[in-house]
Design an enzyme around this catalytic site. Structure first.
Site, PDB file in Angstrom:
ATOM      1  N   ILE A  21       0.832  -1.202   0.000  1.00  0.00           N
ATOM      2  CA  ILE A  21       0.000   0.000   0.000  1.00  0.00           C
ATOM      3  C   ILE A  21       0.867   1.254   0.000  1.00  0.00           C
ATOM      4  O   ILE A  21       0.590   2.219  -0.711  1.00  0.00           O
ATOM      5  CB  ILE A  21      -0.951  -0.010   1.211  1.00  0.00           C
ATOM      6  CG1 ILE A  21      -2.007  -1.116   1.043  1.00  0.00           C
ATOM      7  CG2 ILE A  21      -1.626   1.346   1.388  1.00  0.00           C
ATOM      8  CD1 ILE A  21      -2.871  -1.347   2.275  1.00  0.00           C
ATOM      9  N   ARG A  41      11.642   0.715   7.136  1.00  0.00           N
ATOM     10  CA  ARG A  41      12.610   0.149   8.079  1.00  0.00           C
ATOM     11  C   ARG A  41      13.808  -0.441   7.345  1.00  0.00           C
ATOM     12  O   ARG A  41      14.929  -0.404   7.841  1.00  0.00           O
ATOM     13  CB  ARG A  41      11.926  -0.917   8.941  1.00  0.00           C
ATOM     14  CG  ARG A  41      12.733  -1.349  10.142  1.00  0.00           C
ATOM     15  CD  ARG A  41      11.894  -2.107  11.135  1.00  0.00           C
ATOM     16  NE  ARG A  41      11.172  -3.220  10.528  1.00  0.00           N
ATOM     17  CZ  ARG A  41      10.412  -4.064  11.209  1.00  0.00           C
ATOM     18  NH1 ARG A  41      10.259  -3.904  12.503  1.00  0.00           N
ATOM     19  NH2 ARG A  41       9.793  -5.049  10.601  1.00  0.00           N
ATOM     20  N   ASP A  63      12.964   3.110  12.134  1.00  0.00           N
ATOM     21  CA  ASP A  63      11.951   2.371  12.877  1.00  0.00           C
ATOM     22  C   ASP A  63      11.011   3.429  13.450  1.00  0.00           C
ATOM     23  O   ASP A  63      11.419   4.255  14.276  1.00  0.00           O
ATOM     24  CB  ASP A  63      12.621   1.571  13.996  1.00  0.00           C
ATOM     25  CG  ASP A  63      11.631   0.826  14.876  1.00  0.00           C
ATOM     26  OD1 ASP A  63      10.418   1.115  14.828  1.00  0.00           O
ATOM     27  OD2 ASP A  63      12.075  -0.047  15.655  1.00  0.00           O
ATOM     28  N   VAL A  64       9.755   3.436  13.007  1.00  0.00           N
ATOM     29  CA  VAL A  64       8.848   4.520  13.390  1.00  0.00           C
ATOM     30  C   VAL A  64       8.528   4.533  14.883  1.00  0.00           C
ATOM     31  O   VAL A  64       8.010   5.538  15.390  1.00  0.00           O
ATOM     32  CB  VAL A  64       7.528   4.475  12.580  1.00  0.00           C
ATOM     33  CG1 VAL A  64       7.788   4.709  11.098  1.00  0.00           C
ATOM     34  CG2 VAL A  64       6.767   3.174  12.827  1.00  0.00           C
ATOM     35  N   ASN A  90       1.545   5.037   7.146  1.00  0.00           N
ATOM     36  CA  ASN A  90       1.162   3.732   6.612  1.00  0.00           C
ATOM     37  C   ASN A  90       1.890   2.575   7.293  1.00  0.00           C
ATOM     38  O   ASN A  90       1.431   1.436   7.225  1.00  0.00           O
ATOM     39  CB  ASN A  90       1.442   3.703   5.106  1.00  0.00           C
ATOM     40  CG  ASN A  90       1.265   2.323   4.508  1.00  0.00           C
ATOM     41  OD1 ASN A  90       0.153   1.804   4.424  1.00  0.00           O
ATOM     42  ND2 ASN A  90       2.373   1.694   4.116  1.00  0.00           N
ATOM     43  N   TYR A 155      -3.693  -6.029  17.825  1.00  0.00           N
ATOM     44  CA  TYR A 155      -3.746  -5.263  16.583  1.00  0.00           C
ATOM     45  C   TYR A 155      -5.017  -4.422  16.523  1.00  0.00           C
ATOM     46  O   TYR A 155      -4.980  -3.235  16.175  1.00  0.00           O
ATOM     47  CB  TYR A 155      -3.679  -6.222  15.392  1.00  0.00           C
ATOM     48  CG  TYR A 155      -3.731  -5.566  14.040  1.00  0.00           C
ATOM     49  CD1 TYR A 155      -2.643  -4.847  13.559  1.00  0.00           C
ATOM     50  CD2 TYR A 155      -4.860  -5.683  13.232  1.00  0.00           C
ATOM     51  CE1 TYR A 155      -2.686  -4.247  12.305  1.00  0.00           C
ATOM     52  CE2 TYR A 155      -4.909  -5.091  11.980  1.00  0.00           C
ATOM     53  CZ  TYR A 155      -3.821  -4.378  11.522  1.00  0.00           C
ATOM     54  OH  TYR A 155      -3.859  -3.796  10.274  1.00  0.00           O
ATOM     55  N   LYS A 159      -5.192  -0.340  16.297  1.00  0.00           N
ATOM     56  CA  LYS A 159      -5.838   0.365  15.181  1.00  0.00           C
ATOM     57  C   LYS A 159      -7.047   1.176  15.647  1.00  0.00           C
ATOM     58  O   LYS A 159      -7.341   2.238  15.079  1.00  0.00           O
ATOM     59  CB  LYS A 159      -6.228  -0.637  14.094  1.00  0.00           C
ATOM     60  CG  LYS A 159      -5.032  -1.217  13.335  1.00  0.00           C
ATOM     61  CD  LYS A 159      -4.205  -0.142  12.645  1.00  0.00           C
ATOM     62  CE  LYS A 159      -3.164  -0.728  11.719  1.00  0.00           C
ATOM     63  NZ  LYS A 159      -2.349   0.321  11.047  1.00  0.00           N
ATOM     64  N   THR A 190      -1.562  -7.711  -0.593  1.00  0.00           N
ATOM     65  CA  THR A 190      -0.209  -7.276  -0.251  1.00  0.00           C
ATOM     66  C   THR A 190       0.608  -8.488   0.165  1.00  0.00           C
ATOM     67  O   THR A 190       0.079  -9.590   0.357  1.00  0.00           O
ATOM     68  CB  THR A 190      -0.220  -6.276   0.917  1.00  0.00           C
ATOM     69  OG1 THR A 190      -0.758  -6.930   2.082  1.00  0.00           O
ATOM     70  CG2 THR A 190      -1.059  -5.046   0.595  1.00  0.00           C
TER      71      THR A 190
END
Length: 259
Positions: A21, A41, A63-64, A90, A155, A159, A190
């Site tokens: 994406i 990353r 690394d966010v 994203n 998860y 989210k 994906t």
């Protein structure tokens, strides 16, 4: 979506921008005139994307979930294309486990990448937007941010947090020229979903077609969403036509979820 100049010379930064994406979003924003920094990353992955149009695409690695890495990556991006006016959060990760086997490490990892990463990158980008009096933040959440799914409690929690953060920031910045929205894809074609399908095949002995059918069963259109369809929604939210759209969570899921 056809190429246009709607985002001419805007600097967009896309996290998780090297594949799937994120790569679809980066390519589409470039086609609409933006200069795009793809953050990932794995540096080699985003460099491969940037090599497609090196004059318009820039690659940075971070690394966010690491504040210092995020800070350094945004400084690097600023030096290449100037102030950031569009941020697409994203980067994400989805690991599954039964709830009673969801340990603190898994829980913290899901929050770190999916939610804390969104926080850190947004904090790094918003000052430029406030200075300019214009900005777009688009958070890639998930249908898991709007409903529940078994075996992915951490998860889903992360989210849902992204959706809540989106709504809060939309209100905070509503009079500052910024919009903040979330795009919530259903199961999308994906590498992550393909890997999940392969995992089902390996663990259950089902055929690939049978495993794929499990992932498409909840979609009334009977198919996986395409990355380019998610990118189209993101690009629209970044453009002038969506100036009055903020605080929204748009499901791109073939009708799986309806208000």
């Amino acid at each position: 979506m056809a190429a246009s100049n709607a985002l001419q010379n805007r600097h967009a930064l896309v996290t998780g921008g090297g594949q799937g994406i994120g790569a679809a979003i980066a390519r589409l924003l470039v086609s609409q005139g933006a200069n795009v920094t793809a953050l990932g990353r794995k540096l080699a992955t985003v460099q491969a994307l940037a090599a497609e149009q090196p004059e318009r695409l820039h690659a940075v690695s971070a690394d966010v979930s690491d504040p210092e890495q995020v800070k350094a990556a945004f400084v690097n991006a600023l030096q290449r294309f100037g102030p950031i006016s569009i941020l697409v959060n994203n980067a994400g990760q989805a690991n599954s486990a039964p709830f009673l086997k969801t340990d603190a490490a898994l829980w913290n990892q899901m929050l770190a990448v999916n939610l804390t990463g969104t926080l850190l990158c947004t904090q790094a980008a918003v000052p430029d937007m406030l200075s300019a009096g214009w900005g777009r933040v688009v958070n890639i959440a998930s249908t898991a941010g709007l409903t529940g799914y078994a075996y992915v409690a951490a998860y889903c929690a992360a989210k849902h947090g992204v959706v809540g953060l989106t709504r809060a920031l939309a209100l905070e910045f509503a009079k500052k020229g910024l919009t903040v929205n979330a795009v919530c894809p259903g199961y999308t074609e994906t590498d992550i979903v393909r890997s999940s399908i392969a995992n089902v095949v390996a663990k259950t002995g089902r055929t690939e077609a049978q495993a794929r059918a499990e992932f498409t069963a909840g979609n009334p259109q009977g198919r996986l969403v395409q990355a380019e369809e998610v990118a189209d929604t993101v690009a629209w939210l970044c453009g002038p036509a969506a100036s009055a759209i903020t605080g929204q969570s748009i499901a791109v899921c073939g009708g799986e979820l309806m208000p």
